[in-house]
Design a protein around this motif. Structure first.
Motif, mmCIF file in Angstrom:
data_model
loop_
_atom_site.group_PDB
_atom_site.id
_atom_site.type_symbol
_atom_site.label_atom_id
_atom_site.label_comp_id
_atom_site.label_asym_id
_atom_site.label_seq_id
_atom_site.Cartn_x
_atom_site.Cartn_y
_atom_site.Cartn_z
ATOM 1 N N VAL A 1 0.899 -1.077 -0.104
ATOM 2 C CA VAL A 1 -0.022 -0.051 -0.079
ATOM 3 C C VAL A 1 0.856 1.291 0.050
ATOM 4 O O VAL A 1 1.963 1.400 0.736
ATOM 5 C CB VAL A 1 -1.116 0.091 1.232
ATOM 6 N N ARG B 1 1.298 4.190 1.556
ATOM 7 C CA ARG B 1 0.967 4.514 3.045
ATOM 8 C C ARG B 1 0.123 5.822 3.110
ATOM 9 O O ARG B 1 0.954 7.094 2.717
ATOM 10 C CB ARG B 1 2.334 4.258 3.868
ATOM 11 N N GLU C 1 -7.932 8.712 9.641
ATOM 12 C CA GLU C 1 -8.339 7.185 9.151
ATOM 13 C C GLU C 1 -8.313 7.690 7.656
ATOM 14 O O GLU C 1 -8.910 8.629 6.990
ATOM 15 C CB GLU C 1 -9.162 6.437 9.433
ATOM 16 N N ARG D 1 -9.689 4.851 4.449
ATOM 17 C CA ARG D 1 -10.052 3.451 4.129
ATOM 18 C C ARG D 1 -10.787 3.239 2.824
ATOM 19 O O ARG D 1 -11.357 4.151 2.442
ATOM 20 C CB ARG D 1 -11.571 3.125 5.164
ATOM 21 N N GLU E 1 1.554 -5.663 5.565
ATOM 22 C CA GLU E 1 1.008 -4.271 5.134
ATOM 23 C C GLU E 1 0.713 -4.651 3.515
ATOM 24 O O GLU E 1 1.649 -4.246 2.583
ATOM 25 C CB GLU E 1 1.925 -3.259 5.436
ATOM 26 N N ASP F 1 -2.530 -4.592 0.281
ATOM 27 C CA ASP F 1 -3.774 -3.861 -0.328
ATOM 28 C C ASP F 1 -4.519 -4.960 -0.677
ATOM 29 O O ASP F 1 -4.229 -5.587 -1.862
ATOM 30 C CB ASP F 1 -3.370 -2.740 -1.144
ATOM 31 N N VAL G 1 -9.039 -2.318 2.869
ATOM 32 C CA VAL G 1 -7.811 -1.799 3.629
ATOM 33 C C VAL G 1 -8.051 -0.510 4.440
ATOM 34 O O VAL G 1 -8.688 0.361 4.089
ATOM 35 C CB VAL G 1 -6.520 -1.796 2.692
ATOM 36 N N GLU H 1 -6.447 2.255 7.023
ATOM 37 C CA GLU H 1 -4.951 2.974 7.562
ATOM 38 C C GLU H 1 -5.487 3.869 8.683
ATOM 39 O O GLU H 1 -6.357 4.638 8.248
ATOM 40 C CB GLU H 1 -4.327 3.478 6.479
ATOM 41 N N THR I 1 0.812 4.366 14.281
ATOM 42 C CA THR I 1 0.002 3.984 13.023
ATOM 43 C C THR I 1 -0.154 2.251 12.864
ATOM 44 O O THR I 1 0.575 1.763 13.654
ATOM 45 C CB THR I 1 1.005 4.355 11.772
ATOM 46 N N ASP I 2 -1.224 2.159 11.802
ATOM 47 C CA ASP I 2 -1.609 0.791 11.817
ATOM 48 C C ASP I 2 -2.268 0.613 10.514
ATOM 49 O O ASP I 2 -2.854 1.503 9.934
ATOM 50 C CB ASP I 2 -2.490 0.055 12.674
ATOM 51 N N LEU I 3 -1.744 -0.582 9.473
ATOM 52 C CA LEU I 3 -2.707 -0.538 8.202
ATOM 53 C C LEU I 3 -3.078 -2.155 8.362
ATOM 54 O O LEU I 3 -2.350 -3.088 8.687
ATOM 55 C CB LEU I 3 -1.354 -0.745 7.250
ATOM 56 N N ARG I 4 -4.545 -1.881 8.202
ATOM 57 C CA ARG I 4 -4.924 -3.130 8.527
ATOM 58 C C ARG I 4 -5.954 -3.745 7.231
ATOM 59 O O ARG I 4 -7.071 -3.169 6.895
ATOM 60 C CB ARG I 4 -6.267 -2.962 9.657
#
Length: 480
Positions: free
Chosen positions: A11, A13, A45, A47, A125, A127, A166, A168, A180-183
């Protein structure tokens, strides 16, 4: 290399402090909003999500959505001020700060320490949306339709769906810390309707997690999923009306843990217990379940649907024991309720999006396995129900009373599994059910990755799990 087998895509970021707002300006606004407060944060966020549904060989719906925004919160005592906006700008944050500031009043609070840091990563991390091409997704769903129809001439409808998203996040704290977090999230589901002698029945199966889509689109994955959906539909073609009355019940492993989630899990969330509206309020250190029952909420399981590297306040997720050998030992906490109850936050502060304030929520909630062979649990029933699959349900948090519908269940007589039954609902209450556990299987399993949890109008992804359980004297709603 085919579109399906291509490598997962990393992704680009999300970094709002590089492209949207100066970090020092945002920090200054946040500090002004929380001056004299106990806690607060700026939650940002981005998304993106995609969903595709193929029904009877044709695309029924195809959707793509994207959005971004922020939420600013100031907490003082048991009051929180929260404001949010889709515009990540200095002007919007100043307006939000004025609103959130109303909760602080005259101030006088002492800012809580920041959450501990972590360098743990529970999922890649990636997509999932870009993990496979659009044409490949459509082709996979058409292959699913053809495959299921070729398996059984009784199939009259096939519905296949793919979903990927996704999320973020960036959380800025008043002391200046940034988390931070990427889900990622991906899911494949298949529903089948079969018809025989004028009777139609359905079956459904699927799952996923914080993974890419390509693995779910591999025939080695989706063919067993399709077979399971068809199997459930075929079983229900021969199902008889469920009995009504008080019967022993064996719950299957995995997804039936949704009953544990609803009937017990919600009652162990910190806010309900601080406000004494839970059936478990005031029972810490007390026996609330049969010996041998141990229940955990664990957000640290790699790639699971309910897992989070950090919660939506920036606290690292945890493996939290709630009930140990029948004794209530802990609740799930966000920062506000933990502070008010003078305990540590457990990494359970979750929110649906930037438009929602965090609250205590479950992640992956499950019961540990026991020592008994699941076959022996069923063989020990004189007259009862073996409930393998569950549909919807509801629970009253205050009393713990629940109602759940079974999607696959069987009558058991004299230890023998007999005809499938339909229309069975399980009725009871969480505290009583926990104390009526008579056997715990050695087959603990997690669900396939399909759970969503609703609370106060917010929805978040969750996981559930359990071993086979023998519970005595549940009320069965069916046909008398």
């Amino acid at each position: 290399m085919s579109a399906i087998a291509q490598a997962v895509t990393e992704v680009d970021r999300f970094d709002p402090f590089q492209t949207m707002i100066d970090r020092d300006a945002a920090l200054s606004i946040l500090r002004g909003a929380v001056f004299g407060a106990d806690d607060g944060e700026l939650f940002l966020e981005r998304r993106r999500s995609e969903s595709l549904v193929l029904d009877d060989g044709r695309i029924r719906s195809a959707g793509y959505d994207s959005g971004e925004g922020f939420g600013l919160r100031a907490v003082r005592g048991d009051v929180a001020g929260y404001a949010h906006s889709t515009q990540i700008t200095e002007a919007a944050m100043k307006r939000a700060a004025r609103t959130a500031r109303l909760a602080v009043g005259a101030g006088g609070g002492v800012m809580a320490p920041p959450p501990p840091g972590t360098n743990r990563a529970l999922y890649a991390e990636i997509d999932p949306i870009a993990d496979a091409g659009f044409a490949a997704k459509i082709e996979t769903m058409r292959q699913i339709d053809d495959y299921v129809r070729a398996l059984d001439p009784r199939v009259v409808q096939v519905t296949a769906s793919l979903a990927a998203s996704v999320q973020e996040i960036a959380i800025l704290r008043p002391e200046g810390g940034l988390v931070t977090d990427l889900r990622p999230m991906a899911r494949l589901s298949i529903a089948v309707i079969v018809e025989q002698d004028g009777r139609r029945e359905s079956g459904h199966f699927g799952g996923g997690g914080r993974i890419g889509l390509s693995g779910l689109m591999d025939p080695e994955h989706w063919q067993p999923v399709a077979q399971e959906a068809l199997r459930v539909a075929s079983v229900n073609l021969n199902a008889q009306p469920a009995p009504a009355g008080s019967l022993d019940v064996v719950l299957g492993p995995g997804w039936p843990g949704i009953l544990l989630h609803e009937a017990v899990g919600h009652g162990l969330e910190g806010d309900f217990n601080r406000k004494k509206t839970s059936a478990f309020a005031g029972l810490l250190g007390k026996q609330v379940a049969t010996r041998g029952v141990t229940v955990l909420d664990d957000g640290t399981l790699p790639d699971r649907r309910g897992s989070i590297t950090v919660d939506d306040e920036g606290t690292p997720s945890g493996k939290n024991t709630l009930i140990e050998d029948g004794i209530l030992v802990g609740y799930m906490q966000d920062r506000q309720n933990a502070r008010l109850m003078n305990v540590a936050a457990t990494g359970n502060g979750r929110r649906e999006s930037y438009a929602h304030a965090p609250m205590p929520r479950m992640t992956n909630t499950y019961m540990l396995g026991g020592q008994e062979d699941p076959k022996d649990l069923v063989a020990g029933m004189k007259d009862g129900i073996w409930a393998v699959g569950f549909g919807g349900g509801q629970v009253d948090i205050t009393s713990g009373k629940f109602v759940f519908s079974c999607t696959e269940a069987y009558r058991v007589r004299n230890g023998k599994v007999q005809e499938p039954v339909k229309g069975a609902t399980l009725i009871g209450d969480g505290p009583t059910a926990l104390n009526n556990v008579r056997g715990i299987g050695n087959d603990m399993a997690m669900d396939p990755g399909i759970g969503n949890c609703g609370k106060a109008g917010q929805w978040v992804p969750v996981g559930v799990g359990q071993p086979s359980l023998l519970i005595g004297g549940l009320t069965i709603g069916g046909v008398a």
